[in-house]
Design a protein around this motif. Structure first.
Motif, PDB file in Angstrom:
ATOM      1  N   THR A  49      55.332  49.046  28.304  1.00 40.23           N
ATOM      2  CA  THR A  49      55.632  48.078  27.250  1.00 40.23           C
ATOM      3  C   THR A  49      57.133  47.874  27.112  1.00 40.23           C
ATOM      4  O   THR A  49      57.608  46.734  26.989  1.00 40.23           O
ATOM      5  N   ILE A  50      57.893  48.958  27.149  1.00 47.52           N
ATOM      6  CA  ILE A  50      59.348  48.848  27.093  1.00 47.52           C
ATOM      7  C   ILE A  50      59.857  48.042  28.284  1.00 47.52           C
ATOM      8  O   ILE A  50      60.742  47.190  28.147  1.00 47.52           O
ATOM      9  N   GLY A  51      59.274  48.280  29.449  1.00 47.95           N
ATOM     10  CA  GLY A  51      59.673  47.530  30.637  1.00 47.95           C
ATOM     11  C   GLY A  51      59.410  46.045  30.501  1.00 47.95           C
ATOM     12  O   GLY A  51      60.228  45.214  30.903  1.00 47.95           O
ATOM     13  N   VAL A  52      58.268  45.685  29.915  1.00 47.81           N
ATOM     14  CA  VAL A  52      57.960  44.268  29.701  1.00 47.81           C
ATOM     15  C   VAL A  52      58.947  43.671  28.710  1.00 47.81           C
ATOM     16  O   VAL A  52      59.452  42.554  28.910  1.00 47.81           O
ATOM     17  N   LEU A  53      59.249  44.397  27.645  1.00 44.99           N
ATOM     18  CA  LEU A  53      60.208  43.903  26.655  1.00 44.99           C
ATOM     19  C   LEU A  53      61.573  43.633  27.281  1.00 44.99           C
ATOM     20  O   LEU A  53      62.149  42.550  27.116  1.00 44.99           O
ATOM     21  N   VAL A  54      62.106  44.611  27.998  1.00 49.39           N
ATOM     22  CA  VAL A  54      63.426  44.452  28.621  1.00 49.39           C
ATOM     23  C   VAL A  54      63.412  43.278  29.588  1.00 49.39           C
ATOM     24  O   VAL A  54      64.342  42.459  29.615  1.00 49.39           O
ATOM     25  N   SER A  55      62.350  43.152  30.361  1.00 47.17           N
ATOM     26  CA  SER A  55      62.251  42.065  31.334  1.00 47.17           C
ATOM     27  C   SER A  55      62.160  40.708  30.645  1.00 47.17           C
ATOM     28  O   SER A  55      62.741  39.723  31.125  1.00 47.17           O
ATOM     29  N   LEU A  56      61.448  40.641  29.538  1.00 50.66           N
ATOM     30  CA  LEU A  56      61.411  39.397  28.766  1.00 50.66           C
ATOM     31  C   LEU A  56      62.801  39.025  28.271  1.00 50.66           C
ATOM     32  O   LEU A  56      63.231  37.870  28.378  1.00 50.66           O
ATOM     33  N   ARG A  57      63.523  39.990  27.722  1.00 44.93           N
ATOM     34  CA  ARG A  57      64.846  39.703  27.178  1.00 44.93           C
ATOM     35  C   ARG A  57      65.840  39.321  28.269  1.00 44.93           C
ATOM     36  O   ARG A  57      66.781  38.569  28.030  1.00 44.93           O
ATOM     37  N   ASN A  58      65.613  39.825  29.479  1.00 45.54           N
ATOM     38  CA  ASN A  58      66.477  39.467  30.606  1.00 45.54           C
ATOM     39  C   ASN A  58      66.000  38.224  31.346  1.00 45.54           C
ATOM     40  O   ASN A  58      66.651  37.773  32.291  1.00 45.54           O
ATOM     41  N   GLY A  59      64.862  37.655  30.958  1.00 48.04           N
ATOM     42  CA  GLY A  59      64.349  36.467  31.626  1.00 48.04           C
ATOM     43  C   GLY A  59      63.847  36.719  33.025  1.00 48.04           C
ATOM     44  O   GLY A  59      63.914  35.823  33.883  1.00 48.04           O
ATOM     45  N   CYS A  60      63.304  37.899  33.274  1.00 48.46           N
ATOM     46  CA  CYS A  60      62.823  38.264  34.613  1.00 48.46           C
ATOM     47  C   CYS A  60      61.302  38.156  34.655  1.00 48.46           C
ATOM     48  O   CYS A  60      60.584  39.127  34.395  1.00 48.46           O
ATOM     49  N   ALA A  61      60.801  36.966  34.999  1.00 50.44           N
ATOM     50  CA  ALA A  61      59.358  36.727  35.019  1.00 50.44           C
ATOM     51  C   ALA A  61      58.650  37.631  36.028  1.00 50.44           C
ATOM     52  O   ALA A  61      57.505  38.051  35.791  1.00 50.44           O
ATOM     53  N   TYR A  62      59.300  37.929  37.146  1.00 55.69           N
ATOM     54  CA  TYR A  62      58.701  38.791  38.173  1.00 55.69           C
ATOM     55  C   TYR A  62      58.293  40.128  37.563  1.00 55.69           C
ATOM     56  O   TYR A  62      57.142  40.574  37.700  1.00 55.69           O
TER      57      TYR A  62
END
Length: 201
Positions: free
Chosen positions: A69-82
C-alpha cells in the motif's frame, strides 16, 4: 519497452542470463523494469536485492499488504503508473478482497484522512510516506515521533521509511527510462519466504 536498448532473456548470456533465471516469472518473462538494467547487470542485482529485502524479507514485521500500500501511494504521488498498476495488483492478490482493495485505492488517490480504509496508525504511516515523497527536505525528528506515538516501533518505522525510499528509486528508474507495462503480467513478486528466492510468482 524502454527508451534505451535492452537485452532480451533469449539473448542474455553470462551473469545477465543467470540473473534473468532468478527473476523470471512463471511464463519465463522478465519484468520490463528489470530488463531496463540489462546493459549493466550489477545494477539489476542491486535492484533485486534491495527490492526483496525491503518488501519481501521474512524478518519484516509490517504486514506485506501494507508495505505494498505504501508503494502504491508513493508511486501515485510520483506519477508512476507502471509501479501503481504492478503493486496495486499485488495488493489485491494479498488482500484477496477486491472491495477492500478498491476502497484502499480510492483513499490513496484522494485524501488519506477520509474514508474507512484506515485506522490512525495506518494514516500516520501513510502521511509520513507522503511527506517523504513530496517534501523530503522538510522531514524532521517529529515525523518519526508521530509514527512512534501512533504505535509503530522503531524497526517498523525503518521498514516504512525503506519502502517509501525504495519506491522513489523504482519510480525514477521507470520514469527516467520510459519503462512501459506492455506485455507484462501484473502483480507478480518474489513472494517466497525464502530470502534468496527472487522468482516472480
Amino acid at each position: 519497452m524502454t527508451w534505451i536498448d535492452t537485452v532480451s532473456p533469449e539473448d542474455a548470456q553470462g551473469r545477465l542470463a543467470k540473473l534473468y533465471a532468478r527473476v523470471k516469472g512463471p511464463d519465463g518473462r522478465v519484468d520490463n523494469i528489470l530488463m531496463a538494467h540489462s546493459l549493466r547487470p550489477p545494477t539489476l542485482e542491486g535492484h533485486m536485492a534491495l527490492y526483496k529485502n525491503v518488501l519481501h524479507h521474512s524478518a519484516n514485521q509490517v504486514p506485506k499488504w501494507f508495505l505494498e500500500t505504501i508503494g502504491v501511494l508513493v508511486s501515485l504521488r510520483n506519477g508512476c503508473a507502471y509501479c501503481v498498476e504492478h503493486h496495486y495488483a499485488g495488493l489485491e492478490r494479498l488482500l484477496d478482497d477486491p472491495e477492500e482493495a478498491a476502497m484502499i485505492r480510492t483513499s490513496l488517490e484522494g485524501n488519506l484522512s477520509e474514508g474507512k480504509a484506515w485506522g490512525a496508525k495506518e494514516i500516520a504511516a501513510l502521511l509520513y510516506a507522503e511527506k517523504l515523497t513530496e517534501r523530503p527536505a522538510d522531514m524532521a525528528k517529529s515525523d518519526a515521533a508521530k509514527l512512534r506515538e501512533a504505535g509503530w516501533d522503531d524497526g517498523e518505522i525503518l521498514e516504512i521509511n525503506q519502502v517509501a525510499a525504495y519506491f522513489a528509486y523504482a519510480n525514477r528508474t521507470v520514469l527516467g527510462l520510459g519503462v512501459s507495462i506492455d506485455g507484462e503480467q501484473l502483480g507478480l513478486s518474489p513472494n517466497s519466504s525464502e530470502d534468496g528466492d527472487w522468482g516472480h510468482k
